[in-house]
Design an enzyme around this catalytic site. Structure first.
Site, PDB file in Angstrom:
ATOM      1  N   ARG A  15       0.805  -1.019  -0.036  1.00  0.00           N
ATOM      2  CA  ARG A  15       0.196  -0.288   0.030  1.00  0.00           C
ATOM      3  C   ARG A  15       1.130   1.735   0.204  1.00  0.00           C
ATOM      4  NH1 ARG A  15      -0.480   4.271   2.582  1.00  0.00           N
ATOM      5  NH2 ARG A  15       0.044   3.686   4.338  1.00  0.00           N
ATOM      6  N   HIS A 207       5.631   4.687  12.632  1.00  0.00           N
ATOM      7  CA  HIS A 207       5.854   4.254  11.152  1.00  0.00           C
ATOM      8  C   HIS A 207       6.248   5.268  10.360  1.00  0.00           C
ATOM      9  CE1 HIS A 207       3.249   4.322   7.126  1.00  0.00           C
ATOM     10  NE2 HIS A 207       4.379   5.097   7.062  1.00  0.00           N
ATOM     11  N   CYS A 240       6.276   8.994  -0.759  1.00  0.00           N
ATOM     12  CA  CYS A 240       4.493   9.628   0.132  1.00  0.00           C
ATOM     13  C   CYS A 240       4.227  10.394  -1.492  1.00  0.00           C
ATOM     14  CB  CYS A 240       4.511  10.556   0.542  1.00  0.00           C
ATOM     15  SG  CYS A 240       2.624  11.185   1.236  1.00  0.00           S
TER      16      CYS A 240
HETATM   17  C1  LIG Z   1      -9.774  11.497   0.509  1.00  0.00           C
HETATM   18  C2  LIG Z   1     -10.326  12.383  -1.001  1.00  0.00           C
HETATM   19  C3  LIG Z   1     -11.342  11.262  -1.058  1.00  0.00           C
HETATM   20  C4  LIG Z   1     -10.916  13.465  -0.735  1.00  0.00           C
HETATM   21  O1  LIG Z   1     -11.086  13.795  -2.635  1.00  0.00           O
HETATM   22  P1  LIG Z   1     -11.979  14.975  -2.540  1.00  0.00           P
HETATM   23  O2  LIG Z   1     -11.772  15.155  -4.351  1.00  0.00           O
HETATM   24  O3  LIG Z   1     -11.906  16.531  -2.102  1.00  0.00           O
HETATM   25  O4  LIG Z   1     -13.412  14.372  -2.817  1.00  0.00           O
HETATM   26  P2  LIG Z   1     -14.943  14.123  -3.702  1.00  0.00           P
HETATM   27  O5  LIG Z   1     -15.774  13.342  -2.631  1.00  0.00           O
HETATM   28  O6  LIG Z   1     -15.215  15.623  -3.877  1.00  0.00           O
HETATM   29  O7  LIG Z   1     -15.127  13.181  -4.311  1.00  0.00           O
HETATM   30  C5  LIG Z   1     -14.037  13.477  -5.398  1.00  0.00           C
HETATM   31  C6  LIG Z   1     -14.304  11.991  -6.056  1.00  0.00           C
HETATM   32  O8  LIG Z   1     -13.647  11.017  -5.994  1.00  0.00           O
HETATM   33  C7  LIG Z   1     -14.365   9.918  -5.992  1.00  0.00           C
HETATM   34  N1  LIG Z   1     -14.170   9.826  -4.386  1.00  0.00           N
HETATM   35  C8  LIG Z   1     -14.391  10.366  -3.377  1.00  0.00           C
HETATM   36  N2  LIG Z   1     -14.336   8.986  -2.235  1.00  0.00           N
HETATM   37  C9  LIG Z   1     -13.820   8.000  -3.223  1.00  0.00           C
HETATM   38  C10 LIG Z   1     -13.460   7.066  -2.565  1.00  0.00           C
HETATM   39  N3  LIG Z   1     -12.864   6.097  -1.417  1.00  0.00           N
HETATM   40  N4  LIG Z   1     -12.757   5.602  -3.640  1.00  0.00           N
HETATM   41  C11 LIG Z   1     -12.878   6.224  -4.131  1.00  0.00           C
HETATM   42  N5  LIG Z   1     -13.663   7.198  -5.227  1.00  0.00           N
HETATM   43  C12 LIG Z   1     -13.546   7.756  -3.916  1.00  0.00           C
HETATM   44  C13 LIG Z   1     -15.820  10.580  -5.695  1.00  0.00           C
HETATM   45  O9  LIG Z   1     -16.937   9.541  -6.315  1.00  0.00           O
HETATM   46  C14 LIG Z   1     -15.360  11.979  -7.000  1.00  0.00           C
HETATM   47  O10 LIG Z   1     -15.857  10.696  -8.131  1.00  0.00           O
HETATM   48  P3  LIG Z   1     -15.805  11.731  -9.512  1.00  0.00           P
HETATM   49  O11 LIG Z   1     -17.572  11.874  -9.035  1.00  0.00           O
HETATM   50  O12 LIG Z   1     -15.275  12.899  -9.459  1.00  0.00           O
HETATM   51  O13 LIG Z   1     -16.082  11.346 -10.372  1.00  0.00           O
HETATM   52  C15 LIG Z   1      -8.793  12.297  -2.044  1.00  0.00           C
HETATM   53  O14 LIG Z   1      -8.438  13.605  -1.560  1.00  0.00           O
HETATM   54  C16 LIG Z   1      -8.706  11.346  -1.897  1.00  0.00           C
HETATM   55  O15 LIG Z   1      -8.848  10.360  -2.394  1.00  0.00           O
HETATM   56  N6  LIG Z   1      -7.231  11.464  -1.044  1.00  0.00           N
HETATM   57  C17 LIG Z   1      -6.369   9.752  -1.002  1.00  0.00           C
HETATM   58  C18 LIG Z   1      -4.881  10.080  -0.871  1.00  0.00           C
HETATM   59  C19 LIG Z   1      -3.716   9.229  -0.552  1.00  0.00           C
HETATM   60  O16 LIG Z   1      -4.751   8.140  -0.110  1.00  0.00           O
HETATM   61  N7  LIG Z   1      -2.643   9.188  -0.114  1.00  0.00           N
HETATM   62  C20 LIG Z   1      -1.717   8.479   0.548  1.00  0.00           C
HETATM   63  C21 LIG Z   1      -2.604   7.817   2.045  1.00  0.00           C
HETATM   64  S1  LIG Z   1      -2.133   9.041   3.071  1.00  0.00           S
HETATM   65  C22 LIG Z   1      -0.097   8.241   3.324  1.00  0.00           C
HETATM   66  O17 LIG Z   1       0.826   7.952   2.582  1.00  0.00           O
HETATM   67  C23 LIG Z   1       0.693   8.408   4.401  1.00  0.00           C
HETATM   68  C24 LIG Z   1       0.938   7.113   5.876  1.00  0.00           C
HETATM   69  C25 LIG Z   1      -0.675   7.340   6.434  1.00  0.00           C
HETATM   70  O18 LIG Z   1       1.155   6.099   5.102  1.00  0.00           O
HETATM   71  C26 LIG Z   1       1.616   7.157   7.002  1.00  0.00           C
HETATM   72  C27 LIG Z   1       2.385   8.528   6.498  1.00  0.00           C
HETATM   73  O19 LIG Z   1       3.993   7.617   5.954  1.00  0.00           O
HETATM   74  O20 LIG Z   1       2.316   9.757   6.951  1.00  0.00           O
END
Ligand SMILES: CC(C)(COP(=O)([O-])OP(=O)([O-])OC[C@H]1O[C@@H](n2cnc3c(N)ncnc32)[C@H](O)[C@@H]1OP(=O)([O-])[O-])[C@@H](O)C(=O)NCCC(=O)NCCSC(=O)C[C@@](C)(O)CC(=O)[O-]
Length: 301
Positions: A15, A207, A240
């Site tokens: 992931r 982490h 990231c």
């Molecule tokens: C949170 C949102 C969705 C907000 O994104 P947004 O654009 O503000 O959200 P929205 O609600 O307006 O949705 C936009 C579009 O995304 C779709 N959508 C909305 N939610 C989902 C979902 N769950 N699954 C699939 N699709 C989704 C939704 O249906 C829509 O589709 P459209 O109508 O444009 O076709 C976006 O910003 C996002 O997905 N961010 C993810 C970022 C991410 O994954 N980052 C990496 C993980 S964190 C990390 O790695 C750190 C960690 C954990 O490892 C610890 C560390 O090292 O610090």
């Protein structure tokens, strides 16, 4: 504080590792990686995430990956879910557990999940309710606990506030993420001491990304603080997407070598883990990011 007899390693390679990969990685290859990890005895694997595919295209096939893996009894297969939609997809896919993810800095929260810290906590509330109803445990992440690529230094008290919110809403474990790998053992000890004033140490995890080469030292500092859960990534995969220049998580092989040397039990077989890491590294056409794997493999040449 004495060292723990055993440690839980949370394997985030499939992931956190692959979410940032520039080249496409097929679901079949992710499945193979996760099966290899299961065979090596890894007890907790993050399989993928149910996030917007526009934001993180590499995680788009997480449903297929869940469907294809061979589940090993005793291993937990988990997914990241930023909102209710993600949780529902994770549940359908058969995730054993999910994780919500917040940040200790406003800058990272905006870039990563497009909302403020406060809004993110509100967004997690329906996830927590739905998870409680479905009997699914929720882990909580806090990013940028030892520095932020946008906001700079982060006070440990600010991390503690966000961690406390996640814990209060029902997250059973809070993983503190050094997203850009700038932390040092001194800062790590101070962080755990501060957060442990609010959350029991056995519900905290570390982490660490290894950008500055401090991750193993930080884990040792965490062990001395009574922390018994660490996240790591096989072959040091990753980075990231919202933290430019950050390298992968500390390599699981290297953490395991450290823990084995300390006589700390994990249940993971180092040789099998090295094989898993070498296989995915070969597939990605680069040497393993694990120093232990590289040393062992060169001894075999
Ligand atoms: C949170 C949102 C969705 C907000 O994104 P947004 O654009 O503000 O959200 P929205 O609600 O307006 O949705 C936009 C579009 O995304 C779709 N959508 C909305 N939610 C989902 C979902 N769950 N699954 C699939 N699709 C989704 C939704 O249906 C829509 O589709 P459209 O109508 O444009 O076709 C976006 O910003 C996002 O997905 N961010 C993810 C970022 C991410 O994954 N980052 C990496 C993980 S964190 C990390 O790695 C750190 C960690 C954990 O490892 C610890 C560390 O090292 O610090």
């Amino acid at each position: 504080m004495s060292l723990p007899a055993s440690v839980k390693l949370v394997e985030v390679g499939a992931r956190d590792g692959l979410q940032n990969e520039a080249q496409p990685v097929s679901s079949a290859d992710k499945i193979r990686l996760i099966d290899d990890l299961s065979i090596a005895g890894v007890g907790y694997v993050e399989v993928g995430s149910f996030v917007s595919p526009k934001w993180v295209p590499q995680m788009a096939g997480s449903q297929d990956v869940f469907a294809g893996i061979q589940r090993r009894a005793g291993t937990t297969y988990a997914a990241l879910t930023p909102n209710l939609k993600g949780f529902e997809l994770a549940l359908q896919a058969g995730a054993d557990e999910v994780a919500v993810f917040a940040a200790a800095s406003e800058g990272f929260s905006q870039r990563n999940i497009n909302c403020s810290i406060r809004e993110s906590i509100q967004r997690f509330e329906p996830v927590m309710s739905a998870a409680a109803e479905a009997g699914v445990r929720v882990r909580g992440y806090v990013s940028c606990v030892l520095g932020c690529p946008y906001d700079g230094e982060i006070a440990a008290s600010q991390v503690a506030n966000v961690a406390r919110d996640l814990h209060a809403m029902g997250c059973y474990e809070i993983s503190l993420g050094d997203t850009i790998g700038t932390g040092t053992p001194g800062a790590t000890r101070n962080l755990f001491e501060t957060v442990a004033q609010h959350i029991p140490r056995d519900q905290l995890a570390g982490h660490f990304h290894d950008t500055y080469g401090q991750a193993l030292a930080n884990i040792y500092a965490g062990l001395l603080e009574g922390i018994q859960v660490f996240d790591s990534s096989v072959a040091g995969l990753g980075g990231c997407p919202y933290a430019k220049g950050a390298t992968g998580n500390v390599a699981t092989e290297d953490v395991l070598y450290l823990l084995n040397g300390l006589g700390i039990h994990t249940g993971i077989d180092l040789d099998a883990l090295i094989q898993a890491g070498n296989r995915i590294s070969a597939l990605l056409n680069r040497p393993s990011g694990s120093r232990v794997a590289r040393a062992r493999s060169s001894q075999l040449d």
